[in-house]
Design a protein around this motif. Structure first.
Motif, PDB file in Angstrom:
ATOM      1  N   SER A  85       0.714  -1.233   0.174  1.00 37.52           N
ATOM      2  CA  SER A  85      -0.134  -0.111   0.157  1.00 37.52           C
ATOM      3  C   SER A  85       0.895   1.099  -0.045  1.00 37.52           C
ATOM      4  CB  SER A  85      -0.922   0.059   1.363  1.00 37.52           C
ATOM      5  OG  SER A  85      -1.465   1.146   1.447  1.00 37.52           O
ATOM      6  N   LYS A  86       0.598   2.118  -0.701  1.00 31.82           N
ATOM      7  CA  LYS A  86       1.215   3.561  -0.852  1.00 31.82           C
ATOM      8  C   LYS A  86       1.118   4.263   0.512  1.00 31.82           C
ATOM      9  CE  LYS A  86       0.882   4.300  -5.826  1.00 31.82           C
ATOM     10  NZ  LYS A  86       0.636   5.203  -6.925  1.00 31.82           N
ATOM     11  N   THR A 134      -3.726  12.112   0.041  1.00 30.71           N
ATOM     12  CA  THR A 134      -4.584  12.177  -1.056  1.00 30.71           C
ATOM     13  C   THR A 134      -4.981  13.664  -1.414  1.00 30.71           C
ATOM     14  OG1 THR A 134      -6.694  11.641   0.098  1.00 30.71           O
ATOM     15  CG2 THR A 134      -5.503   9.955  -0.791  1.00 30.71           C
ATOM     16  N   ALA A 163      -8.089   4.019  -7.507  1.00 29.41           N
ATOM     17  CA  ALA A 163      -7.361   2.866  -8.427  1.00 29.41           C
ATOM     18  C   ALA A 163      -6.071   3.684  -8.795  1.00 29.41           C
ATOM     19  CB  ALA A 163      -8.282   2.640  -9.380  1.00 29.41           C
ATOM     20  N   GLU A 164      -6.139   4.823  -9.174  1.00 32.31           N
ATOM     21  CA  GLU A 164      -5.022   5.491  -9.944  1.00 32.31           C
ATOM     22  C   GLU A 164      -3.758   5.933  -8.505  1.00 32.31           C
ATOM     23  OE1 GLU A 164      -6.082   9.120 -11.945  1.00 32.31           O
ATOM     24  OE2 GLU A 164      -6.679   8.105 -13.543  1.00 32.31           O
ATOM     25  N   GLY A 214      -3.944   4.449  -5.527  1.00 34.27           N
ATOM     26  CA  GLY A 214      -3.721   3.294  -4.469  1.00 34.27           C
ATOM     27  C   GLY A 214      -3.891   3.400  -3.144  1.00 34.27           C
ATOM     28  N   TYR A 215      -5.119   4.070  -3.019  1.00 39.04           N
ATOM     29  CA  TYR A 215      -5.868   4.522  -1.765  1.00 39.04           C
ATOM     30  C   TYR A 215      -7.247   3.777  -1.847  1.00 39.04           C
ATOM     31  CZ  TYR A 215      -1.991   7.378  -0.250  1.00 39.04           C
ATOM     32  OH  TYR A 215      -0.863   7.948  -0.163  1.00 39.04           O
ATOM     33  N   SER A 216      -7.963   3.599  -0.640  1.00 42.36           N
ATOM     34  CA  SER A 216      -9.417   3.281  -0.378  1.00 42.36           C
ATOM     35  C   SER A 216     -10.205   4.475  -0.711  1.00 42.36           C
ATOM     36  CB  SER A 216      -9.752   2.608   1.077  1.00 42.36           C
ATOM     37  OG  SER A 216      -9.561   3.882   1.744  1.00 42.36           O
TER      38      SER A 216
END
Length: 216
Positions: free
Chosen positions: A2-3, A15, A41-42, A44-46
């Motif tokens: 995860s980022k 974000t 999606a771009e 990498g977060y929920s």
């Protein structure tokens, strides 16, 4: 991986900054429809931090009706009307209350405005106005200006990138009035300065719109 793993700041802050910077840099153009799932999606977060970020960007006026804002002439006039009122008062206040160390900071902003890189000039421009607004000690006034900062950035970029004439000269005149503790002159100069910013931005906006029409 995860980022956001190992990051010290909450995912929301990360974000928010990424999306805000993409909008301000033009990577996400005005008018673009914002889709939570796609951004999640771009990046990498929920979707939860994405949703919180978009809510904040909506509060700041960068996203309206799930689209990146495309400021109109009316938006521009409305924004500057508020700035002229609040920052004019702030300049008068600064002439009375601004301490010596902040006067030095204003002078440094002017020097950077004349000699710095584009990014440095942008930061110095923001700092110059910030110091003056904060001189009021009025939290409601400061919060109002802070809320508009992202939109102000878009127009500040216009006056810097298109090299508005006398931009830094006007900053120096405002500084000299504040240094001389002449509140009336400082207020008048600030109002005229922001009116010139408005007129210049309106000119660039009109020019760009005509260019787009001509290219069709």
């Amino acid at each position: 991986m995860s980022k956001n793993k190992g990051k010290s700041r909450p995912a929301y802050h990360q974000t928010y900054e990424v999306i805000r910077d993409r909008i301000l840099n033009g990577d996400i153009p005005g008018g673009t429809k914002i889709v939570e799932e796609k951004l999640a999606a771009e990046l990498g977060y929920s979707r939860t931090p994405i949703r919180e970020s978009l809510r904040q960007l909506g509060y700041e006026g960068l996203i309206v009706n799930k689209k990146v804002v495309q400021p109109t002439e009316k938006d521009l006039r409305d924004l500057f009307q508020v700035r002229i009122l609040l920052e004019g008062f702030s300049a008068r206040s600064a002439a009375t209350y601004l301490p010596e160390e902040d006067l030095i900071s204003l002078s440094e902003c002017i020097n950077i405005g004349r000699e710095g890189t584009t990014d440095e000039i942008m930061s110095a421009n923001e700092r110059f106005h910030e110091i003056i607004v904060h001189s009021t000690g009025n939290s409601m006034m400061i919060d109002t200006i802070n809320r508009m900062q992202s939109i102000i950035y878009l127009f500040r970029k216009t006056v810097v990138l298109y090299s508005r004439p006398r931009l830094i000269d006007e900053h120096e005149e405002i500084y000299e009035a504040i240094k001389s503790r002449d509140g009336q002159e400082a207020e008048s100069l600030m109002k005229n300065h922001l009116q010139s910013d408005l007129d210049f931005c309106l000119h660039i906006l009109s020019y760009n719109q005509n260019e787009k029409k001509g290219s069709k």
